[in-house]
Motif scaffolding. Structure first.
Motif, PDB file in Angstrom:
ATOM      1  N   SER A  28       0.814  -1.211   0.000  1.00  0.00           N
ATOM      2  CA  SER A  28       0.000   0.000   0.000  1.00  0.00           C
ATOM      3  C   SER A  28       0.843   1.254   0.000  1.00  0.00           C
ATOM      4  CB  SER A  28      -0.926   0.009   1.221  1.00  0.00           C
ATOM      5  OG  SER A  28      -0.167   0.110   2.408  1.00  0.00           O
ATOM      6  N   GLU A 190      -9.102  11.316  -1.401  1.00  0.00           N
ATOM      7  CA  GLU A 190      -9.436   9.903  -1.268  1.00  0.00           C
ATOM      8  C   GLU A 190      -8.313   9.053  -1.888  1.00  0.00           C
ATOM      9  OE1 GLU A 190     -11.790  12.735  -1.923  1.00  0.00           O
ATOM     10  OE2 GLU A 190     -12.557  11.449  -3.525  1.00  0.00           O
ATOM     11  N   GLY A 192      -6.581   5.504  -3.178  1.00  0.00           N
ATOM     12  CA  GLY A 192      -7.123   4.396  -3.949  1.00  0.00           C
ATOM     13  C   GLY A 192      -7.764   4.883  -5.222  1.00  0.00           C
ATOM     14  N   ASP A 193      -9.068   4.630  -5.401  1.00  0.00           N
ATOM     15  CA  ASP A 193      -9.759   5.064  -6.619  1.00  0.00           C
ATOM     16  C   ASP A 193      -9.671   6.571  -6.815  1.00  0.00           C
ATOM     17  OD1 ASP A 193     -10.533   2.477  -7.134  1.00  0.00           O
ATOM     18  OD2 ASP A 193     -12.491   2.695  -6.213  1.00  0.00           O
ATOM     19  N   ARG A 236     -20.472   8.654   4.988  1.00  0.00           N
ATOM     20  CA  ARG A 236     -20.032   7.389   4.393  1.00  0.00           C
ATOM     21  C   ARG A 236     -19.778   7.592   2.897  1.00  0.00           C
ATOM     22  NH1 ARG A 236     -23.618   2.169   5.474  1.00  0.00           N
ATOM     23  NH2 ARG A 236     -25.129   3.251   4.127  1.00  0.00           N
ATOM     24  N   THR A 238     -18.594   5.984  -0.886  1.00  0.00           N
ATOM     25  CA  THR A 238     -18.455   4.812  -1.741  1.00  0.00           C
ATOM     26  C   THR A 238     -17.607   5.205  -2.934  1.00  0.00           C
ATOM     27  OG1 THR A 238     -20.635   3.984  -1.080  1.00  0.00           O
ATOM     28  CG2 THR A 238     -19.656   3.037  -3.064  1.00  0.00           C
ATOM     29  N   SER A 239     -16.479   4.518  -3.109  1.00  0.00           N
ATOM     30  CA  SER A 239     -15.553   4.861  -4.185  1.00  0.00           C
ATOM     31  C   SER A 239     -16.079   4.374  -5.522  1.00  0.00           C
ATOM     32  CB  SER A 239     -14.181   4.241  -3.912  1.00  0.00           C
ATOM     33  OG  SER A 239     -14.233   2.832  -4.101  1.00  0.00           O
ATOM     34  N   SER A 241     -15.045   2.097  -7.410  1.00  0.00           N
ATOM     35  CA  SER A 241     -15.058   0.649  -7.554  1.00  0.00           C
ATOM     36  C   SER A 241     -15.943  -0.044  -6.529  1.00  0.00           C
ATOM     37  CB  SER A 241     -13.630   0.089  -7.444  1.00  0.00           C
ATOM     38  OG  SER A 241     -13.105   0.321  -6.149  1.00  0.00           O
ATOM     39  N   SER A 243     -15.818   0.356  -3.007  1.00  0.00           N
ATOM     40  CA  SER A 243     -15.330   0.285  -1.629  1.00  0.00           C
ATOM     41  C   SER A 243     -16.007   1.366  -0.786  1.00  0.00           C
ATOM     42  CB  SER A 243     -13.811   0.485  -1.590  1.00  0.00           C
ATOM     43  OG  SER A 243     -13.144  -0.526  -2.309  1.00  0.00           O
ATOM     44  N   THR A 244     -16.233   1.070   0.499  1.00  0.00           N
ATOM     45  CA  THR A 244     -16.893   2.036   1.373  1.00  0.00           C
ATOM     46  C   THR A 244     -15.973   2.442   2.515  1.00  0.00           C
ATOM     47  OG1 THR A 244     -17.901   0.276   2.681  1.00  0.00           O
ATOM     48  CG2 THR A 244     -19.187   1.166   0.844  1.00  0.00           C
ATOM     49  N   LEU A 245     -16.187   3.648   3.008  1.00  0.00           N
ATOM     50  CA  LEU A 245     -15.392   4.207   4.103  1.00  0.00           C
ATOM     51  C   LEU A 245     -16.304   5.094   4.935  1.00  0.00           C
ATOM     52  CD1 LEU A 245     -12.347   4.632   5.152  1.00  0.00           C
ATOM     53  CD2 LEU A 245     -12.486   6.801   3.923  1.00  0.00           C
ATOM     54  N   PHE A 267      -9.220   5.363   2.429  1.00  0.00           N
ATOM     55  CA  PHE A 267      -9.418   4.067   1.802  1.00  0.00           C
ATOM     56  C   PHE A 267      -8.115   3.251   1.853  1.00  0.00           C
ATOM     57  CE2 PHE A 267     -12.896   6.475  -0.161  1.00  0.00           C
ATOM     58  CZ  PHE A 267     -13.926   5.558  -0.098  1.00  0.00           C
TER      59      PHE A 267
END
Length: 267
Positions: A28, A190, A192-193, A236, A238-239, A241, A243-245, A267
């Motif tokens: 990561s 954010e 990641g995505d 909350r 949602t990316s 792809s 994924s949620t955070l 993420f």
């Protein structure tokens, strides 16, 4: 003999689990260009703004003056509509490298989408990046950035990569037009995505539930409650792809328009 095989199988499974736990944190932290160097596609690039600057103050994504500060650090792009995606592409990261010019370096650079390029070559070409002056110059061989900027228009190769904002958690900048009944926030950084498919909000209280926020434009999402909002508020994400955070209680009681509230998650 059977006991020996079972013991060996157990040892192998535990070893694999331990290895995965050791490897994931390291992976990561790897820079995006070391995580993916395949799947290159052809596109075009121009540049705008000051020769060594960030191009704009955040433009159509709403990041404002954050684009010339870490972690973006002026390495940004205004994207063609095919990448901007009506604002859903805000925050996504790409690697680009230029081709077909003597001053082009073969080394790719990573950029984040912070703006929309609505016309000209941005709509004439299927995929186009209008890069900041700083990013455009970074595509050149050492000492040849001005020669490359003088070319104006380049053919490039690009590929989507994960965003990696090391040590930076997701932040929520409350829009100046927010009121006790209406909240709008710009969502930033954010990992990641980089982009968002959906944003939801939950007020405090026993009957609280997640309700969707609406995308206003760019990275700005809004919620009109019709009644006084009960803070602290959780958000909350949602990316792109899926994924949620959850950033719990990230908007505190006594929140104010114009303030930025940083979470402790990403993420």
């Amino acid at each position: 003999m059977m006991a020996s095989k079972a013991a060996i199988s157990c040892f192998v499974a535990l070893t694999a689990l331990a290895c995965s736990l050791l490897i994931r944190p390291c992976a990561s932290a790897i820079e995006p260009h070391r995580r993916r160097l395949s799947g290159w596609s052809a596109g075009g690039a121009t540049w705008y703004g000051p020769p060594h600057g960030a191009g704009s103050d955040g433009g159509a994504c709403g990041y404002q003056n954050a684009v010339d500060l870490p972690p973006f650090s002026s390495m940004v792009a205004a994207a063609s509509p095919s990448i901007y995606l009506d604002g859903k592409g805000c925050g996504s990261c790409y690697q680009v490298k230029c081709t077909g010019h003597p001053s082009c370096s073969s080394t790719p650079v990573t950029v984040v989408v912070t703006d929309l390029c609505p016309g000209g070559p941005c709509t004439a070409e299927p995929v186009h990046f209008d890069l900041s002056g700083a990013t455009f110059g970074a595509l050149a061989n050492p000492g040849q950035d001005d020669l490359l900027r003088n070319a104006g228009h380049l053919q490039i190769q690009y590929t989507r990569v994960p965003c990696n904002w090391r040590g930076v958690d997701v932040a929520f900048k409350v829009d100046a037009g927010s009121t006790p009944f209406y909240l709008a926030v710009v969502v930033e950084y954010e990992t990641g995505d980089g982009d968002l498919r959906a944003v939801e909000i939950m007020e405090s209280g026993g009957a609280a539930a997640w309700v969707p926020m609406q995308q206003s434009w760019g990275a700005l999402w809004r919620y009109n409650s019709g009644a006084a909002l009960r803070a602290p508020l959780s958000i909350r994400l949602t990316s792109g792809s899926g994924s949620t955070l959850i950033a719990r209680n990230v908007i505190p009681a006594g929140w104010a328009p114009g303030r930025t509230y940083r979470s402790v998650v990403n993420f």
